[in-house]
Design an enzyme around this catalytic site. Structure first.
Site, PDB file in Angstrom:
ATOM      1  N   ASP A  13      -1.519  16.370  21.864  1.00 56.70           N
ATOM      2  CA  ASP A  13      -0.558  15.239  22.290  1.00 56.70           C
ATOM      3  C   ASP A  13      -0.204  15.452  23.858  1.00 56.70           C
ATOM      4  OD1 ASP A  13      -0.080  15.460  19.354  1.00 56.70           O
ATOM      5  OD2 ASP A  13       1.086  17.385  19.725  1.00 56.70           O
ATOM      6  N   LYS A  16      -3.474  12.083  25.764  1.00 54.06           N
ATOM      7  CA  LYS A  16      -4.948  11.726  25.997  1.00 54.06           C
ATOM      8  C   LYS A  16      -5.217  10.126  25.636  1.00 54.06           C
ATOM      9  CE  LYS A  16      -6.374  14.541  22.995  1.00 54.06           C
ATOM     10  NZ  LYS A  16      -5.234  15.176  22.503  1.00 54.06           N
ATOM     11  N   GLY A  40      -4.177  12.088  16.593  1.00 61.54           N
ATOM     12  CA  GLY A  40      -3.276  10.793  16.815  1.00 61.54           C
ATOM     13  C   GLY A  40      -3.308  10.346  18.282  1.00 61.54           C
ATOM     14  N   HIS A  41      -3.601   9.289  18.586  1.00 55.69           N
ATOM     15  CA  HIS A  41      -3.793   8.807  19.989  1.00 55.69           C
ATOM     16  C   HIS A  41      -2.613   7.367  19.950  1.00 55.69           C
ATOM     17  CE1 HIS A  41      -7.899  10.266  21.118  1.00 55.69           C
ATOM     18  NE2 HIS A  41      -6.985  11.308  21.103  1.00 55.69           N
ATOM     19  N   GLN A 223      -7.405  16.407  19.237  1.00 54.98           N
ATOM     20  CA  GLN A 223      -6.467  17.758  19.372  1.00 54.98           C
ATOM     21  C   GLN A 223      -6.933  18.507  21.031  1.00 54.98           C
ATOM     22  OE1 GLN A 223      -9.016  17.841  16.365  1.00 54.98           O
ATOM     23  NE2 GLN A 223      -6.997  17.083  15.267  1.00 54.98           N
TER      24      GLN A 223
END
Length: 424
Positions: A13, A16, A40-41, A223
């Site tokens: 988180d 990225k 998740g991005h 991650q």
């Protein structure tokens, strides 16, 4: 020709997606190498927010080839939902390819993930319950279902029946859960396979050929370093290798192809789930950082735990990933907090101070942060375009992080939009 890797240096988180999006705009090929829809991005571009879980961030650029490598575990239902979401916003997915060797998240993986967490009780890991761990377990037990099987109905039926019978037995007899109707599962997944079939291609070959042709390639990590199955805070980790070396394994390319490795960190630290967190702020400052920084999970919506920047963690990431540079995000979040603290070492219960990240969970639990206090700032820095425009306190903060982490800071994020970045 360049091949860049973008890696998370903390517990994930770190923003990225923003750094990946900036570099993806300059890349001709973007490759995802590991993880699943537990990642998740969030990318903000031209005022629009895109939440991506499986599909590489380069999908926002119509001429960019986007590849999902063999090391990824793919939930086809979620993947198709992501496709539909992008299509509804006018984003083409014609340049998207999936390696046939990537493993498929089946419904029993999701069920087993939840049941095993429940069984652990207070010893639960805090997974996203997306079935990622059980899918990787089947991969290494060599009974998994791969994308190639998914798009070939005869193979899918044969393998899903064989594996599904075993999983039903575990679900019902070990956990007391409800068995799956395997015929219905097969019927449903055959339809998913029809949608995915046009996207299937050999990602290892496509990446290798792109490199030979001199194209710019970017490998995006999911991650982060402290969630690595070996070098993270085990057992509170993911089930794959988010390290730079994991990119080569998950994509099927040699390490000599890589030319630049960038690590992404926040100007503070966050963590989701259980496990020790030396610099955690369980106070008003921690709440302020959470609210100002929007620290709620992209995938789960869970509030993130917040704390001061931990240079011990990031220095560990610099070493195990071989980082060439750091991107420090969300510096703007620290405005108005007063003096800022940075963890420069850990004090153990025996009074000794260590500078290196301990290799075990028990060792980390025995650590208290040793802080260095730096001058804070109150200015709004969201419109700063270069490093010299930042307040002196901000500049000093970044320079001190460089010294402590033993790595140059090449990018500084001063706001959520992709334009709000300072490159050095």
């Amino acid at each position: 020709m360049s091949a860049n890797i973008v890696i998370g240096t903390q517990w994930g988180d770190e923003g990225k997606g923003k750094i990946i999006d900036i570099l993806a705009s300059r890349a001709e090929v973007v490759v995802r190498s590991q993880g699943g829809n537990n990642a998740g991005h969030t990318v903000v571009s031209n005022g629009k927010t895109y939440k991506l879980h499986l599909i590489p961030s380069g999908i926002l650029y119509p001429n960019t080839l986007c590849l999902i490598g063999a090391g990824v575990v793919l939930d086809p239902k979620d993947f198709i939902g992501e496709l539909n979401s992008l299509h509804s916003k006018g984003i083409s997915t014609d340049n998207l390819k999936i390696d046939p060797r990537a493993h498929v998240v089946m419904p029993w993986h999701i069920t087993l993930d939840g049941l095993s967490e429940e069984f652990r009780g207070n010893m639960d890991i805090g997974t996203t319950k997306r079935g990622i761990g059980p899918t990787y377990m089947d991969k290494y037990e060599r009974c998994g279902i791969r994308v190639y099987d998914l798009v070939n109905p005869k193979l899918l039926k044969e393998k899903a029946l064989a594996t599904g019978k075993l999983k039903n037995k575990i679900i019902t007899e070990v956990y007391g859960g409800e068995a799956f109707d395997l015929d219905k599962v097969i019927e449903e997944y055959i339809e998913y396979g029809k949608v995915l079939a046009p996207y299937v291609d050999d990602v290892s070959v496509l990446t290798y050929d792109a490199n030979k042709e001199g194209k710019t390639i970017m490998f995006e990590g999911a991650q982060a370093t402290l969630l690595d199955i070996d070098f993270g805070t085990y057992p509170y980790v993911t089930s794959s290798h988010p390290l730079s070396a994991g990119v080569c394994v998950g994509t099927g390319v040699g390490p000599k192809m890589i030319t630049n490795i960038i690590g992404v960190a926040k100007a503070y630290t966050t963590r989701v789930g259980k496990g020790p967190f030396p610099t955690e702020l369980d106070d008003e400052i921690g709440n302020t950082i959470r609210e100002k920084g929007g620290e709620f999970g992209t995938t789960t919506g869970r509030p993130r735990r917040t704390g001061w920047f931990d240079a011990v963690i990031v220095r560990h990431s610099v070493r195990v990933n071989g980082l060439d540079g750091l991107a420090i995000n969300k510096l703007d979040t620290l405005s108005g907090l007063g003096n800022l603290k940075v963890c420069v070492g850990y004090k153990k219960s025996d009074g000794s101070v260590i500078k290196n990240f301990p290799p075990t969970l028990e060792g980390l639990e025995d650590c208290k942060p040793v802080y260095e206090t730096l001058e804070g700032f109150n200015e709004d820095i969201s419109s700063c375009k270069n490093f010299e425009e930042l307040p002196v306190a901000c500049q000093n903060y970044i320079r001190r992080l460089e010294e402590l982490c033993e790595c140059k800071v090449c990018m500084v994020g001063v706001g959520p939009d992709r334009t709000q970045i300072i490159e050095r």
